[in-house]
Motif scaffolding. Structure first.
Motif, short mmCIF file in Angstrom:
data_model
loop_
_atom_site.label_atom_id
_atom_site.label_comp_id
_atom_site.label_asym_id
_atom_site.label_seq_id
_atom_site.Cartn_x
_atom_site.Cartn_y
_atom_site.Cartn_z
N LEU A 1 -10.92 22.64 16.36
CA LEU A 1 -10.12 21.53 16.88
C LEU A 1 -8.67 21.60 16.38
O LEU A 1 -7.74 21.41 17.14
CB LEU A 1 -10.74 20.19 16.47
N THR A 2 -8.51 21.85 15.08
CA THR A 2 -7.17 22.03 14.51
C THR A 2 -7.23 23.14 13.47
O THR A 2 -8.29 23.50 12.97
CB THR A 2 -6.65 20.75 13.83
N LYS A 3 -6.04 23.67 13.15
CA LYS A 3 -5.93 24.77 12.19
C LYS A 3 -5.05 24.34 11.02
O LYS A 3 -4.10 23.58 11.18
CB LYS A 3 -5.29 25.99 12.86
N ARG A 4 -5.39 24.84 9.83
CA ARG A 4 -4.48 24.73 8.70
C ARG A 4 -4.29 26.15 8.17
O ARG A 4 -5.29 26.89 8.00
CB ARG A 4 -5.00 23.77 7.63
N ALA A 5 -3.06 26.55 7.96
CA ALA A 5 -2.78 27.90 7.51
C ALA A 5 -2.64 27.93 5.99
O ALA A 5 -2.24 26.95 5.37
CB ALA A 5 -1.49 28.40 8.15
N ARG A 6 -3.02 29.06 5.40
CA ARG A 6 -2.81 29.28 3.97
C ARG A 6 -1.67 30.28 3.84
O ARG A 6 -1.80 31.45 4.21
CB ARG A 6 -4.08 29.79 3.30
N ILE A 7 -0.55 29.79 3.33
CA ILE A 7 0.67 30.60 3.34
C ILE A 7 1.28 30.67 1.94
O ILE A 7 0.85 30.00 1.01
CB ILE A 7 1.71 30.03 4.33
N VAL A 8 2.29 31.49 1.85
CA VAL A 8 3.01 31.67 0.59
C VAL A 8 4.24 30.77 0.57
O VAL A 8 4.95 30.64 1.56
CB VAL A 8 3.44 33.14 0.42
N VAL A 9 4.45 30.13 -0.58
CA VAL A 9 5.69 29.40 -0.83
C VAL A 9 6.35 30.00 -2.07
O VAL A 9 5.67 30.52 -2.96
CB VAL A 9 5.47 27.88 -1.02
N VAL A 10 7.68 29.91 -2.10
CA VAL A 10 8.44 30.47 -3.22
C VAL A 10 9.49 29.46 -3.67
O VAL A 10 9.75 28.45 -3.00
CB VAL A 10 9.13 31.79 -2.83
N SER A 11 10.09 29.75 -4.80
CA SER A 11 11.19 28.94 -5.29
C SER A 11 12.42 29.13 -4.41
O SER A 11 12.84 30.26 -4.16
CB SER A 11 11.53 29.33 -6.73
N LYS A 12 12.98 28.02 -3.95
CA LYS A 12 14.22 28.11 -3.17
C LYS A 12 15.35 28.73 -3.98
O LYS A 12 16.18 29.47 -3.44
CB LYS A 12 14.65 26.70 -2.73
N GLU A 13 15.37 28.45 -5.26
CA GLU A 13 16.48 28.89 -6.11
C GLU A 13 16.36 30.34 -6.54
O GLU A 13 17.38 31.02 -6.73
CB GLU A 13 16.57 28.01 -7.36
N ARG A 14 15.12 30.83 -6.73
CA ARG A 14 14.94 32.11 -7.41
C ARG A 14 14.43 33.25 -6.52
O ARG A 14 14.40 34.40 -6.94
CB ARG A 14 13.99 31.93 -8.59
N GLY B 1 -1.88 13.62 12.30
CA GLY B 1 -2.37 12.75 11.25
C GLY B 1 -2.46 13.43 9.90
O GLY B 1 -2.47 12.76 8.87
N ASN B 2 -2.53 14.77 9.89
CA ASN B 2 -2.67 15.49 8.62
C ASN B 2 -1.84 16.78 8.59
O ASN B 2 -2.14 17.69 7.82
CB ASN B 2 -4.14 15.84 8.38
N PHE B 3 -0.78 16.83 9.40
CA PHE B 3 0.09 18.01 9.44
C PHE B 3 -0.71 19.29 9.67
O PHE B 3 -0.47 20.31 9.01
CB PHE B 3 0.92 18.12 8.16
N GLU B 4 -1.65 19.24 10.60
CA GLU B 4 -2.40 20.45 10.96
C GLU B 4 -1.86 21.01 12.28
O GLU B 4 -1.17 20.31 13.03
CB GLU B 4 -3.89 20.14 11.06
N PHE B 5 -2.19 22.25 12.55
CA PHE B 5 -1.70 22.90 13.76
C PHE B 5 -2.69 22.70 14.90
O PHE B 5 -3.89 22.97 14.74
CB PHE B 5 -1.50 24.40 13.52
N ASN C 1 -7.83 28.24 8.21
CA ASN C 1 -9.12 27.58 8.20
C ASN C 1 -9.03 26.46 9.23
O ASN C 1 -7.96 26.23 9.79
CB ASN C 1 -9.49 27.06 6.81
N VAL C 2 -10.11 25.76 9.47
CA VAL C 2 -10.13 24.89 10.64
C VAL C 2 -10.88 23.59 10.38
O VAL C 2 -11.69 23.48 9.46
CB VAL C 2 -10.81 25.61 11.83
N SER C 3 -10.57 22.60 11.21
CA SER C 3 -11.53 21.53 11.45
C SER C 3 -12.24 21.91 12.75
O SER C 3 -11.62 22.43 13.67
CB SER C 3 -10.84 20.17 11.57
N ALA C 4 -13.56 21.71 12.77
CA ALA C 4 -14.34 22.23 13.88
C ALA C 4 -15.43 21.26 14.28
O ALA C 4 -15.86 20.42 13.49
CB ALA C 4 -14.95 23.57 13.50
N ALA C 5 -15.86 21.38 15.52
CA ALA C 5 -16.90 20.51 16.06
C ALA C 5 -18.05 21.33 16.61
O ALA C 5 -17.87 22.45 17.10
CB ALA C 5 -16.33 19.62 17.17
N ALA C 6 -19.24 20.76 16.51
CA ALA C 6 -20.44 21.36 17.09
C ALA C 6 -21.28 20.25 17.72
O ALA C 6 -21.21 19.09 17.29
CB ALA C 6 -21.25 22.09 16.02
N ILE C 7 -22.05 20.61 18.71
CA ILE C 7 -22.98 19.66 19.32
C ILE C 7 -24.35 19.83 18.68
O ILE C 7 -24.84 20.95 18.53
CB ILE C 7 -23.05 19.87 20.85
#
Length: 337
Positions: free
Chosen positions: A120-133, A287-291, A252-258
């Motif tokens: 239904l929706t996706k959330r990505a696992r990504i890299v973040v870094v220091s803006k300054e360094r 509602g949760n900043f998902e894709f 990773n995802v939020s997902a539905a099944a019947i």
């Protein structure tokens, strides 16, 4: 919608079994927080006339449905992890979702085998870094093993489900030998013992304890609108375009099944299809900043903040199947020690 969050188990089953099995009702079992779902469910009822009886179960959703057996009132299951939804399939409590809308909207790698579940929706696992360094704007997951990050990398526990799914994806792509080497290299680069939460790695970047970290995208979104110290953590980080070498971004995802014994199957399919519509995707994902999984939704909150992501093509079913092996490798290298 029935407020069932405080009902004891027997009373809950009694309430649902006493609810008339009408053409205009559908019973939803979910591990998703009610506050995130209610706007979509209310819109569904308003637009279709189908009442949603929602049951929030923090734990034990599969066990509940199995215990209820053939008389289970469950029509739809909605969970927030590919391992959890795949486990429901393995438990034999789902059935294929036959829908032209699902076929059109949801890519094959974001569905279960035989369409027993859909993203239904996706959330990505990504890299973040220091803006300054740190100056770069893009990175591969493989680059996290580069010795140049020695003493600068922060990550929550390797056995946490978010990282377990990521390591399982790496394993599905690269095999056990390369994954073991990768885990050893990541551990060698850590600035501190793996642990804490995803938002904590942003805090530690601000403090200077680390320069680079892995984080789920929706935490970035939540920090961006925080009214407390977390807004400062957000201001200290820069999200990088993150992909596997030669591939896409791990999601990773939020997902539905019947449910296998759904008493209101037609309305179950109708609810799943509705949640894939542009209107519902905007309500649910924002509602949760998902894709959104529906690519016709162009201006979601997550896309506005972070840009679009292209999910890796490794089937999520393969990721789920590799989670136990990935967990064993994490223990083997002493990643969390």
């Amino acid at each position: 919608m029935i407020d069932t969050t405080r009902l004891p188990a027997l009373a809950l089953i009694s309430v649902l079994l006493s609810t008339p099995v009408l053409a205009q009702s559908v019973n939803l079992y979910t591990t998703r927080e009610p506050g995130l779902l209610n706007p979509v469910l209310e819109a569904f009822t308003k637009d279709t006339g189908v009442k949603v009886n929602a049951v929030f179960l923090k734990d034990g959703l599969q066990e509940r449905i199995k215990a209820e057996g053939a008389n289970s009132p469950a029509d739809v299951m909605l969970v927030v992890d590919v391992g959890e939804i795949n486990a429901a399939v393995d438990a034999g409590i789902t059935q294929p979702i036959k829908s032209a809308i699902v076929d059109k909207v949801v890519p094959t790698q974001l569905r279960g085998a035989d369409d027993n579940w859909v993203t239904l929706t996706k959330r990505a696992r990504i890299v973040v870094v220091s803006k300054e360094r740190v100056s770069q704007d893009a990175i591969t997951y493989e680059d996290l093993a580069d010795p140049k990050w020695k003493g600068k990398f922060c990550i929550r526990a390797g056995q946490h489900p978010y990282n377990n799914a990521f390591f399982a994806a790496y394993l599905a792509r690269n095999g056990a030998e390369k994954t073991e080497s990768y885990l050893k290299a990541l551990k060698a680069n850590t600035a501190r013992k793996p642990g804490g939460g995803d938002r904590d790695v942003a805090r530690d970047i601000l403090s200077g304890q680390c320069d680079i970290a892995l984080i789920n995208t929706y935490y970035i979104g939540l920090m961006s609108v925080a009214k407390n110290e977390q807004k400062g953590w957000y201001d200290a980080i820069k999200p990088l375009k993150t992909t596997f070498a030669g591939g896409g971004t791990h999601v990773n995802v939020s997902a539905a099944a019947i449910a296998k014994n759904a008493p209101n199957k037609d309305n179950a399919v109708k609810l799943v299809e509705y949640m894939l519509s542009e209107k519902a995707q905007a309500l649910y994902a924002d509602g949760n900043f998902e894709f959104p999984v529906n690519q016709d939704v162009k201006d979601s909150a997550a896309v506005k903040l972070l840009g679009a992501v292209t999910p890796d093509t490794t089937p999520l079913g393969d990721v789920a199947k590799n989670r136990k092996a990935a967990a064993d490798l994490v223990d083997k290298v002493g990643f969390d020690n």
